[in-house]
Design an enzyme around this catalytic site. Sequence first.
Site, PDB file in Angstrom:
ATOM      1  N   LEU A  90      45.435  95.829   5.939  1.00 52.43           N
ATOM      2  CA  LEU A  90      45.912  96.125   4.614  1.00 52.43           C
ATOM      3  C   LEU A  90      44.648  96.884   3.620  1.00 52.43           C
ATOM      4  O   LEU A  90      43.512  96.790   4.012  1.00 52.43           O
ATOM      5  CB  LEU A  90      45.973  94.612   3.980  1.00 52.43           C
ATOM      6  N   HIS A 104      43.344  84.883  14.131  1.00 49.96           N
ATOM      7  CA  HIS A 104      43.263  85.801  15.086  1.00 49.96           C
ATOM      8  C   HIS A 104      42.970  85.165  16.411  1.00 49.96           C
ATOM      9  O   HIS A 104      42.131  84.206  16.388  1.00 49.96           O
ATOM     10  CB  HIS A 104      41.923  86.641  14.912  1.00 49.96           C
ATOM     11  N   ASP A 136      38.522  91.301   5.038  1.00 53.40           N
ATOM     12  CA  ASP A 136      37.592  92.343   4.175  1.00 53.40           C
ATOM     13  C   ASP A 136      38.251  93.685   4.865  1.00 53.40           C
ATOM     14  O   ASP A 136      39.283  93.728   5.614  1.00 53.40           O
ATOM     15  CB  ASP A 136      36.117  91.957   4.467  1.00 53.40           C
TER      16      ASP A 136
HETATM   17  C1  GRF Z   1      49.028  85.118  16.631  1.00 52.60           C
HETATM   18  O1  GRF Z   1      48.273  84.876  17.909  1.00 52.60           O
HETATM   19  C2  GRF Z   1      47.945  85.959  15.759  1.00 52.60           C
HETATM   20  O2  GRF Z   1      46.533  85.403  15.712  1.00 52.60           O
HETATM   21  C3  GRF Z   1      48.026  87.155  16.212  1.00 52.60           C
HETATM   22  O3  GRF Z   1      49.356  87.547  16.772  1.00 52.60           O
HETATM   23  C4  GRF Z   1      49.997  86.182  17.044  1.00 52.60           C
HETATM   24  C5  GRF Z   1      51.058  86.046  16.047  1.00 52.60           C
HETATM   25  O4  GRF Z   1      52.088  85.134  16.635  1.00 52.60           O
HETATM   26  N1  GRF Z   1      47.357  88.225  15.578  1.00 52.60           N
HETATM   27  P1  GRF Z   1      53.228  84.458  15.691  1.00 52.60           P
HETATM   28  O5  GRF Z   1      54.007  85.684  15.215  1.00 52.60           O
HETATM   29  O6  GRF Z   1      52.691  83.675  14.490  1.00 52.60           O
HETATM   30  O7  GRF Z   1      54.061  83.862  16.475  1.00 52.60           O
END
Ligand code: GRF
Length: 209
Positions: A90, A104, A136
Amino acid sequence: MVVLVSGSGTNLQALLDASADPAYGAQVVAVGADRDGIEGLARAAKADVPTFVEKVGDYENRGEWDSAIAARIASYEPDLVISAGFMKILGAPSLDAFTIVNTHPALLPSFPGAHAVRDALAHGVKVTGCTVMLVDSGVDSGPIIAQEAVPVLPDDDQEVLHERIKRVEHHLLVDVVGRLVREGWTVSGRQVHIGNQPGNPNPSEGESK
Ligand code: GRF
């Protein structure tokens, strides 16, 4: 809160399920995506939550998309924006306007970026995990709010390991978001403190930037 998704939306689902209980303290007022036809949008529709899609390719340049998605988010007047598997960075219009929480699938600062699970496996780590942090202007570089470890097992492939991480991630994200909205927060440098501080009696006015 407005939740942003790009894929299967299992983290979104965890937030939708938690917010069904009024005691949780937060509701999902809209779900936004950067692409059509994803399960995350179907989950929102099933829960009767409004959705919107803003595709980068529909704009002349990235700056126009940045402004457009910020305006769409703002129209729902959220107190928090949750990036839950949203695969776009973003820009300033959103960063300046909202407090954005991201989840993450690794223990930051190890393995930032879009291939965290693959990168952790390739590196041979024995413990990985998930991180919930404030967004950030960098890539997965914002102040960390909470982390939880997940073991890497000898026969793991990317899919198996990511599923194990996601099960932990769902609980961590739900817990952190609920505490943020119920208790407020302050940020001092890289330290995020959940709970009211002297001089910050209103949780919704937590210093977030
Ligand atoms: C999660 O593990 C998130 O941390 C990563 O992508 C995955 C998304 O999973 N960036 P979902 O779409 O919530 O099932």
